[in-house]
Design a protein around this motif. Structure first.
Motif, short mmCIF file in Angstrom:
data_model
loop_
_atom_site.label_atom_id
_atom_site.label_comp_id
_atom_site.label_asym_id
_atom_site.label_seq_id
_atom_site.Cartn_x
_atom_site.Cartn_y
_atom_site.Cartn_z
N LEU A 127 0.82 -1.00 0.01
CA LEU A 127 -0.07 0.14 0.00
C LEU A 127 0.84 1.25 0.11
CD1 LEU A 127 -3.27 0.11 0.24
CD2 LEU A 127 -2.96 0.72 2.72
N GLU A 128 0.61 1.99 -0.90
CA GLU A 128 1.25 3.47 -0.93
C GLU A 128 0.09 4.52 -1.11
OE1 GLU A 128 4.37 3.61 -4.14
OE2 GLU A 128 5.29 1.94 -3.30
N PHE A 129 0.55 5.70 -1.09
CA PHE A 129 -0.48 6.99 -1.39
C PHE A 129 0.22 7.75 -2.04
CE2 PHE A 129 0.63 10.20 1.61
CZ PHE A 129 1.56 9.76 2.58
N ALA A 130 -0.55 8.62 -2.99
CA ALA A 130 -0.35 9.82 -3.53
C ALA A 130 -1.64 10.54 -3.39
CB ALA A 130 0.25 9.46 -4.95
N ALA A 131 -2.13 11.26 -4.72
CA ALA A 131 -3.06 11.96 -4.84
C ALA A 131 -3.73 11.95 -6.07
CB ALA A 131 -2.96 13.18 -4.26
N GLU A 132 -4.88 12.50 -6.51
CA GLU A 132 -5.61 12.77 -7.76
C GLU A 132 -5.59 14.36 -7.67
OE1 GLU A 132 -9.29 11.07 -8.71
OE2 GLU A 132 -8.90 11.66 -10.79
N TYR A 133 -4.85 15.19 -8.46
CA TYR A 133 -5.10 16.67 -8.40
C TYR A 133 -5.96 17.04 -9.55
CZ TYR A 133 -0.75 16.78 -5.44
OH TYR A 133 0.20 16.84 -4.17
N MET A 134 -6.99 17.91 -8.84
CA MET A 134 -7.54 18.61 -10.07
C MET A 134 -6.83 19.77 -10.49
SD MET A 134 -10.41 19.35 -11.55
CE MET A 134 -11.64 18.02 -11.23
#
Ligand code: FE2
Length: 244
Positions: free
Chosen positions: A91-98
């Motif tokens: 499991l890792e995390f990043a983001a979805e940027y608008m």
């Protein structure tokens, strides 16, 4: 082993290795609401054959005003209960940027962005209603800063259906394109399905994402495994999911 699926899953997505677009972390956006929701979704993804999940909550103005800190807290809450729930996914995390004024501002100020992989991939999206006037400068600046921009679900921007040259335009600018798997089931409508099929047939797609928000999406992914488009996906030569 506990299974969320009533029937045995026939095909799966183990050929992808990683999912890099989903809303599995709890309480951050329009995806999972609770830790229990997150566990159910992760169990489903594990059963679908994924081995690695990069969580990408929305960062969207005042609607989803997430930060690296809020996302990290939600990530740790999930990470700490994986093993006790029989989940063995990385499991890792990043983001979805608008791509909005906030994002272009952050890019120009060289604020560190949430990204994943050796190529420092940054997942970006636009409104479904109108293209972002900031996309070109953001793609350019991200590449200058050493990031790899990835445009999420290009097939879902209806305003591009009559401008298919835009897809090649962004590719030539260095932006990778990420297809939503469920677009190939008709989940988002017939026009989106046709656009998705065309993008695949022209080999313009670089990455496949689940964009998983809730259990209905899990069932739809399971259904996709029984369709003719699953065979096309499983034989598609250009997915980079496994190498990022
Ligand atoms: Fe998304």
């Amino acid at each position: 082993m506990f299974s969320i699926f009533k029937k045995k899953v026939l095909g799966n997505f183990s050929f992808l290795y990683a999912d890099l677009h989903n809303h599995i972390l709890p309480g951050l956006d329009d995806g999972a609401k609770t830790l229990e929701d997150s566990i159910e979704l992760l169990l489903g993804m594990q059963q679908l054959g994924y081995q690695k999940i990069i969580c990408t909550p929305h960062i969207l103005g005042n609607i989803y005003p997430n930060t690296p800190d809020t996302i990290a807290v939600a990530y740790q809450s999930v990470k700490s209960v994986l093993v006790e729930n029989g989940i063995h996914l990385q499991l890792e995390f990043a983001a979805e940027y608008m791509v909005d004024e906030n994002f272009v501002d952050a890019v120009h100020k060289k604020q560190p962005l949430l990204c994943f992989g050796e190529k420092k991939c940054v997942l970006i999206e636009m409104s479904y209603l109108a293209p972002s006037p900031y996309l070109e400068e953001c793609v350019f600046q991200l590449i200058v800063e050493g990031y790899q921009p990835i445009l999420a679900h290009p097939e879902r921007y209806n305003y591009y259906h009559k401008q298919p040259e835009k897809y090649k335009f962004w590719k030539e600018k260095g932006c990778w394109l990420q297809l939503n798997a469920l677009s190939l089931t008709g989940y988002y409508g017939k026009n989106v399905k046709q656009a998705a099929e065309k993008l695949l047939s022209e080999q313009l797609i670089d990455l496949l994402g689940s964009d998983l928000h809730h259990t209905q999406h899990l069932y739809a992914l399971q259904y996709l495994c029984s369709t003719a488009n699953y065979r096309i996906l499983s034989q598609y030569p250009n997915f980079k999911n496994a190498i990022i």
